[in-house]
Design a protein around this motif. Structure first.
Motif, PDB file in Angstrom:
ATOM      1  N   GLU A 109     111.896  45.612 -27.360  1.00 35.88           N
ATOM      2  CA  GLU A 109     111.222  45.870 -28.646  1.00 35.88           C
ATOM      3  C   GLU A 109     109.795  46.322 -28.418  1.00 35.88           C
ATOM      4  O   GLU A 109     109.309  47.283 -29.037  1.00 35.88           O
ATOM      5  CB  GLU A 109     111.247  44.589 -29.490  1.00 35.88           C
ATOM      6  CG  GLU A 109     110.744  44.775 -30.900  1.00 35.88           C
ATOM      7  CD  GLU A 109     111.627  45.692 -31.718  1.00 35.88           C
ATOM      8  OE1 GLU A 109     111.132  46.340 -32.651  1.00 35.88           O
ATOM      9  OE2 GLU A 109     112.860  45.756 -31.412  1.00 35.88           O
ATOM     10  N   HIS A 110     109.143  45.650 -27.452  1.00 34.65           N
ATOM     11  CA  HIS A 110     107.769  46.031 -27.123  1.00 34.65           C
ATOM     12  C   HIS A 110     107.723  47.447 -26.544  1.00 34.65           C
ATOM     13  O   HIS A 110     106.848  48.254 -26.903  1.00 34.65           O
ATOM     14  CB  HIS A 110     107.199  45.015 -26.133  1.00 34.65           C
ATOM     15  CG  HIS A 110     105.784  45.322 -25.727  1.00 34.65           C
ATOM     16  ND1 HIS A 110     104.692  45.200 -26.582  1.00 34.65           N
ATOM     17  CD2 HIS A 110     105.281  45.769 -24.532  1.00 34.65           C
ATOM     18  CE1 HIS A 110     103.586  45.549 -25.962  1.00 34.65           C
ATOM     19  NE2 HIS A 110     103.926  45.900 -24.699  1.00 34.65           N
ATOM     20  N   LYS A 112     109.908  49.784 -27.040  1.00 31.82           N
ATOM     21  CA  LYS A 112     110.235  50.731 -28.105  1.00 31.82           C
ATOM     22  C   LYS A 112     109.002  51.056 -28.940  1.00 31.82           C
ATOM     23  O   LYS A 112     108.749  52.224 -29.284  1.00 31.82           O
ATOM     24  CB  LYS A 112     111.339  50.130 -28.964  1.00 31.82           C
ATOM     25  CG  LYS A 112     111.875  51.072 -30.022  1.00 31.82           C
ATOM     26  CD  LYS A 112     113.007  50.412 -30.771  1.00 31.82           C
ATOM     27  CE  LYS A 112     113.543  51.340 -31.858  1.00 31.82           C
ATOM     28  NZ  LYS A 112     114.642  50.709 -32.617  1.00 31.82           N
ATOM     29  N   GLN A 113     108.253  50.026 -29.236  1.00 39.54           N
ATOM     30  CA  GLN A 113     107.024  50.252 -30.011  1.00 39.54           C
ATOM     31  C   GLN A 113     106.064  51.140 -29.221  1.00 39.54           C
ATOM     32  O   GLN A 113     105.456  52.055 -29.769  1.00 39.54           O
ATOM     33  CB  GLN A 113     106.376  48.910 -30.340  1.00 39.54           C
ATOM     34  CG  GLN A 113     107.195  48.050 -31.313  1.00 39.54           C
ATOM     35  CD  GLN A 113     106.565  46.691 -31.550  1.00 39.54           C
ATOM     36  OE1 GLN A 113     105.524  46.381 -30.959  1.00 39.54           O
ATOM     37  NE2 GLN A 113     107.201  45.882 -32.401  1.00 39.54           N
ATOM     38  N   HIS A 114     105.940  50.824 -27.915  1.00 44.47           N
ATOM     39  CA  HIS A 114     105.041  51.644 -27.082  1.00 44.47           C
ATOM     40  C   HIS A 114     105.525  53.093 -27.018  1.00 44.47           C
ATOM     41  O   HIS A 114     104.717  54.026 -27.084  1.00 44.47           O
ATOM     42  CB  HIS A 114     104.992  51.026 -25.673  1.00 44.47           C
ATOM     43  CG  HIS A 114     104.082  51.764 -24.747  1.00 44.47           C
ATOM     44  ND1 HIS A 114     102.695  51.766 -24.878  1.00 44.47           N
ATOM     45  CD2 HIS A 114     104.364  52.554 -23.664  1.00 44.47           C
ATOM     46  CE1 HIS A 114     102.174  52.501 -23.930  1.00 44.47           C
ATOM     47  NE2 HIS A 114     103.163  52.996 -23.164  1.00 44.47           N
ATOM     48  N   ASN A 116     107.314  54.690 -29.258  1.00 42.51           N
ATOM     49  CA  ASN A 116     107.037  55.328 -30.559  1.00 42.51           C
ATOM     50  C   ASN A 116     105.586  55.780 -30.644  1.00 42.51           C
ATOM     51  O   ASN A 116     105.285  56.879 -31.145  1.00 42.51           O
ATOM     52  CB  ASN A 116     107.362  54.361 -31.686  1.00 42.51           C
ATOM     53  CG  ASN A 116     108.870  54.123 -31.804  1.00 42.51           C
ATOM     54  OD1 ASN A 116     109.668  54.992 -31.442  1.00 42.51           O
ATOM     55  ND2 ASN A 116     109.272  52.970 -32.314  1.00 42.51           N
ATOM     56  N   GLN A 117     104.709  54.938 -30.117  1.00 42.96           N
ATOM     57  CA  GLN A 117     103.292  55.314 -30.127  1.00 42.96           C
ATOM     58  C   GLN A 117     103.064  56.562 -29.259  1.00 42.96           C
ATOM     59  O   GLN A 117     102.314  57.457 -29.636  1.00 42.96           O
ATOM     60  CB  GLN A 117     102.446  54.144 -29.601  1.00 42.96           C
ATOM     61  CG  GLN A 117     102.440  52.935 -30.536  1.00 42.96           C
ATOM     62  CD  GLN A 117     101.690  51.756 -29.947  1.00 42.96           C
ATOM     63  OE1 GLN A 117     101.170  51.830 -28.834  1.00 42.96           O
ATOM     64  NE2 GLN A 117     101.626  50.649 -30.706  1.00 42.96           N
TER      65      GLN A 117
END
Length: 516
Positions: A109-110, A112-114, A116-117
């Motif tokens: 999840e972390h 994935k967030q990175h 996306n950024q």
């Protein structure tokens, strides 16, 4: 009165007998009663002993059953404890895996967030680059007075013309270089292939020589009125020639398998000593079975040595039969193995499948060893046999085309043809068995050594020249010439050899001194 007296006497006697019988009977009854009581007492004692013994056995059985029951209970308890421990361990492992999965989900999840950024950042940078590119294109259009598409077309046409010119020049250079080096490279591949194959010379012909210990054995082999030799010839189909050659019998037959069967059977008969028609037929039958088994084993071993798999059993048997077939003085099996190795190396050099080439090389002459002799060339017959036993089309074509009997359809066919020619035409494919060749050289040297004054002898030039070194103290120049003549005459009368043998006698005197 006398009669009455007699009656009284008789009555008295009878009464006495009766009284005696009664007394004896009473005594017998008393004894029987006592014996009966004794038997009853003994029976009671024995029954009591048996009773006690049965009680003890019952107790022992009870204790044994109880021990077994306790053991089973303890084993079950142990198994239950073990299973319980395993279940606990699995629960712990499952808990750890669940925790690990949770941790990984959090990491994903972390990540994935990175990601996306990073994607958003990449989009922003891409938009900025696109804006900058548009500005540069607009500036270039203003300066050149051309649109971007027009400038691109002009650039492409210019590059295309230049590329065509360079490509044509490059192709021309390649073609010229290929014409110069193609023949050289082809010869290089063939030479490297020959150099990388170790060859063996195993030459057979239509005659075998069977050595015996003495001429006495010849008579036993012939038998009374020739019955033994006729039985052996009828059983094997081999002509047996018994002549004046000392300690030798000649076996003549064009079929080398029958000739080998005859040789082995004759060896067994001579070793055993029992030579008669019934024994000859029995030994020949056993030898035929042994040769057939050896043929199959030879075929299997050849396929294993060459790394060829999945060959039909009948083709394996034909490969084994090649051991007993010669072609122009070459052993057919050794020739086929040699061709298979040559084909594999050459196919590897040319970027083809070496296994297919090796398979075709091994089978290219199977048309020479059929069970029947049809009216067909061996290449065509071999191709038909390969097709019959489901070989690949390229293998079948290579077999049939290696003597230009059919048209070549694959690159494997010329490789088989070339390697067959290399193996058949190589130096060393001679009509002479290696053992006989070595024996002839040793006999040459031994013959010269038998003369007085000879120190050393050397058979050279494949047995075509004999160098004889003599002692200068024992042999003078005149004797040297005479010795050369005597040795040459003895070789001519006692030995069999191809061509001629040159005898050179060397006599030298050496004077040695040292300066100190």
């Amino acid at each position: 009165m006398g009669t009455i007296a007699i009656i009284f006497v008789v009555v008295a006697l009878i009464a006495g007998v009766v009284v005696g019988f009664v007394i004896a009977n009473s005594r017998l009854n008393a004894g029987a009663q006592k014996e009966k009581e004794n038997i009853i007492k003994e029976a009671e004692v024995k029954s009591e002993a048996i009773k006690q013994e049965k009680i003890l056995q019952a107790k022992e059985k009870f204790l044994q059953l109880k021990a077994e029951h306790d053991k089973n209970v303890s084993e079950r308890n142990g198994a239950l404890i073990t299973n319980e421990n395993k279940i606990k361990q699995k629960d712990n492992d499952l808990s750890k895996k669940i925790e690990e999965n949770n941790r990984r989900e959090k990491e994903l999840e972390h990540a994935k967030q990175h990601a996306n950024q990073q994607v958003e950042l990449y989009k922003q940078r891409n938009e900025e680059i696109e804006k900058s590119h548009r500005k540069q294109v607009e500036m270039l259009e203003k300066v050149s007075g051309l649109k971007a598409d027009e400038a691109k077309m002009q650039l492409v046409e210019s590059i295309k013309g230049e590329a065509k010119t360079q490509a044509m020049a490059y192709i021309k250079d390649i073609m010229e270089e290929a014409k110069i080096s193609a023949n050289k490279e082809a010869k290089k591949i063939v030479i490297q292939t020959i150099q990388r194959v170790a060859t063996e010379t195993a030459i057979e012909n239509s005659v075998s020589v069977f050595h015996i210990d003495g001429d006495e054995m010849k008579g036993r082999i012939i038998g009374r009125e020739g019955r033994n030799i006729r039985a052996l010839e009828a059983a094997t189909g081999v002509e047996i020639i018994v002549d004046d050659t000392p300690d030798a019998i000649t076996l003549s037959c064009f079929d080398s398998i029958r000739r080998e069967i005859c040789r082995l059977a004759l060896h067994q008969l001579v070793t055993d000593g029992r030579i008669h028609p019934a024994r000859i037929e029995e030994v020949v039958e056993k030898t035929k079975k042994m040769i057939e088994e050896e043929i199959i084993e030879t075929g299997k071993r050849t396929c294993i040595d060459l790394g060829i798999h999945g060959l039909h059993p009948e083709l394996i048997r034909m490969v084994g039969r090649m051991k007993y077939r010669s072609s122009y003085g070459q052993n057919l099996l050794q020739h086929s193995r040699e061709v298979a190795n040559l084909c594999a190396i050459m196919a590897s050099e040319m970027g083809l499948n070496p296994k297919v080439a090796k398979r075709a090389g091994l089978l290219h002459d199977i048309g020479k060893v059929p069970d029947e002799e049809p009216e067909l060339p061996h290449a065509i017959l071999g191709m038909k046999l390969a097709e019959k036993f489901k070989e690949k089309p390229e293998v079948c074509n290579a077999i049939g085309a290696h003597h230009d009997e059919v048209e070549m359809t694959t690159l494997y066919s010329p490789i088989i043809q070339v390697c067959d020619a290399i193996s058949g035409a190589r130096p060393g494919a001679r009509r002479e068995i290696a053992e006989q060749y070595m024996k002839r050289l040793k006999d040459l040297e031994a013959l010269a050594l038998s003369y007085e004054g000879v120190e050393k002898t050397y058979a050279i030039q494949a047995g075509r020249e004999l160098r004889v070194i003599v002692s200068s103290d024992k042999v003078n120049d005149g004797r040297a010439e005479q010795l050369a003549f005597e040795i040459s005459q003895k070789i001519q009368t006692e030995m069999t050899y191809p061509g001629q043998v040159k005898v050179t006698v060397i006599r030298e005197t050496r004077a040695t001194s040292f300066a100190k």
